[in-house]
Each structure stands twice: as C-alpha cells, then as structure tokens.
Design a protein around this motif. Structure first.
Motif, PDB file in Angstrom:
ATOM      1  N   UNK A  11      -8.016  24.512  15.876  1.00  0.00           N
ATOM      2  CA  UNK A  11      -8.219  25.931  15.497  1.00  0.00           C
ATOM      3  C   UNK A  11      -7.151  26.786  16.276  1.00  0.00           C
ATOM      4  N   UNK A  12      -7.614  28.193  16.377  1.00  0.00           N
ATOM      5  CA  UNK A  12      -6.583  29.004  17.075  1.00  0.00           C
ATOM      6  C   UNK A  12      -7.445  29.351  18.046  1.00  0.00           C
ATOM      7  N   UNK A  13      -6.503  29.693  19.285  1.00  0.00           N
ATOM      8  CA  UNK A  13      -7.013  30.195  20.651  1.00  0.00           C
ATOM      9  C   UNK A  13      -7.259  31.595  20.520  1.00  0.00           C
ATOM     10  N   UNK A  14      -7.926  32.051  21.569  1.00  0.00           N
ATOM     11  CA  UNK A  14      -8.315  33.377  21.555  1.00  0.00           C
ATOM     12  C   UNK A  14      -6.765  34.378  21.698  1.00  0.00           C
ATOM     13  N   UNK A  15      -6.124  34.011  22.621  1.00  0.00           N
ATOM     14  CA  UNK A  15      -4.776  34.459  22.696  1.00  0.00           C
ATOM     15  C   UNK A  15      -3.799  34.554  21.244  1.00  0.00           C
ATOM     16  N   UNK A  16      -4.059  33.537  20.390  1.00  0.00           N
ATOM     17  CA  UNK A  16      -3.480  33.402  19.340  1.00  0.00           C
ATOM     18  C   UNK A  16      -4.363  34.611  18.199  1.00  0.00           C
ATOM     19  N   UNK A  17      -5.473  34.633  18.248  1.00  0.00           N
ATOM     20  CA  UNK A  17      -6.147  35.447  17.478  1.00  0.00           C
ATOM     21  C   UNK A  17      -5.939  36.941  17.942  1.00  0.00           C
ATOM     22  N   UNK A  18      -5.637  37.175  19.221  1.00  0.00           N
ATOM     23  CA  UNK A  18      -5.503  38.575  19.510  1.00  0.00           C
ATOM     24  C   UNK A  18      -3.916  38.976  19.017  1.00  0.00           C
ATOM     25  N   UNK A  19      -2.935  37.927  19.143  1.00  0.00           N
ATOM     26  CA  UNK A  19      -1.616  38.108  18.757  1.00  0.00           C
ATOM     27  C   UNK A  19      -1.700  38.533  17.258  1.00  0.00           C
ATOM     28  N   UNK A  20      -2.251  37.799  16.234  1.00  0.00           N
ATOM     29  CA  UNK A  20      -2.207  37.816  15.107  1.00  0.00           C
ATOM     30  C   UNK A  20      -2.963  39.114  14.504  1.00  0.00           C
ATOM     31  N   UNK A  21      -3.983  39.347  15.298  1.00  0.00           N
ATOM     32  CA  UNK A  21      -4.794  40.879  15.154  1.00  0.00           C
ATOM     33  C   UNK A  21      -3.883  42.049  15.283  1.00  0.00           C
ATOM     34  N   UNK A  22      -3.042  41.740  16.311  1.00  0.00           N
ATOM     35  CA  UNK A  22      -2.015  42.918  16.797  1.00  0.00           C
ATOM     36  C   UNK A  22      -1.075  43.059  15.581  1.00  0.00           C
ATOM     37  N   UNK A  23      -0.551  41.961  14.959  1.00  0.00           N
ATOM     38  CA  UNK A  23       0.468  41.964  14.221  1.00  0.00           C
ATOM     39  C   UNK A  23      -0.210  42.764  12.958  1.00  0.00           C
ATOM     40  N   UNK A  24      -1.197  42.174  12.408  1.00  0.00           N
ATOM     41  CA  UNK A  24      -1.841  42.903  11.398  1.00  0.00           C
ATOM     42  C   UNK A  24      -2.027  44.391  11.667  1.00  0.00           C
ATOM     43  N   UNK A  25      -2.509  44.717  12.834  1.00  0.00           N
ATOM     44  CA  UNK A  25      -2.922  46.009  12.951  1.00  0.00           C
ATOM     45  C   UNK A  25      -1.510  46.955  12.981  1.00  0.00           C
ATOM     46  N   UNK A  26      -0.453  46.381  13.565  1.00  0.00           N
ATOM     47  CA  UNK A  26       0.659  47.132  13.496  1.00  0.00           C
ATOM     48  C   UNK A  26       1.275  47.298  11.953  1.00  0.00           C
TER      49      UNK A  26
END
Length: 118
Positions: A11-26
């Motif tokens: 699965x995805x780690x919490x840090x990976x989730x935050x990174x992907x969420x940040x890219x999607x937000x930008x």
C-alpha cells in the motif's frame, strides 16, 4: 499445500499519500486558473465569428467584436487587436494574444492563444 506468508504490508505510506495529495492540490489550483482562460478563448472565437458574419468593413468588424466583447466580458483582447482580411468574398478575422498566470515567486505560466474564422 503450502502457503507462503507475505512478510510486509502493501500500500501507500502516509508520507506518500501527503506527497500525492500535494501534487493533486497544486495541479487543481493551476487548472482552476487555466479553465477561465479557455472559456474566454471560446467566447473570443464566438465573437470573432459574429464579427466576421455581420461586419462588412474593417471598422464594422472591430466595432461588432467590441460590442460582443462587452457582452461576454472579454478582457484579453479588443477589436483593435484583430487582423481582418478578405479571402474571396469572405471576411476572415484572426487574433493572437498571451495570458500570463502567476504561479509562485518568479514562476509564471504563459499561455499563447491564436485563432481565426474560416
């Protein structure tokens, strides 16, 4: 029958989730700034077609475009920025302009739009 046990979780780690969420937000913020320029481009095409159909002279074409631009709230281009030519018996209206979107610090996104009536 022997089963092999998996030693780790997938699965995805919490840090990976935050990174992907940040890219999607930008990406979402940039897309939200680009969409209005694309909508305005469609309004410019519509106004240029109307001006080419209704105007006979260069001055009339530009005046018709300016009226349509006022109605459709077009701010990027004016009638004076249009190139009006005649091909055969048809009036062809061409335009080209740039829009700049400030991203962050010294970074800008430059969008170059151009088009013409057929």
């Amino acid at each position: 029958m022997t089963r092999q046990l998996k030693s780790g979780q997938r699965g995805i780690t919490f840090i990976g989730l935050l990174f992907i969420g940040g890219i999607l937000a930008v990406s979402g913020v940039i897309l939200a700034q680009i969409v209005p320029t694309a909508i305005e481009l469609q309004a410019i095409h519509k106004a240029a077609k109307k001006a080419a159909a209704e105007g006979g002279t260069v001055a009339e074409v530009k005046a018709v475009f300016d009226k349509a631009a006022t109605i459709d709230d077009i701010k990027s281009i004016e009638g004076k920025d249009l190139t009006v030519t005649k091909v055969g018996d048809k009036v062809v209206v061409s335009f080209a302009y740039e829009r700049e979107i400030h991203l962050a610090g010294p970074a800008w996104l430059t969008l170059k739009y151009e088009g013409s009536t057929k």
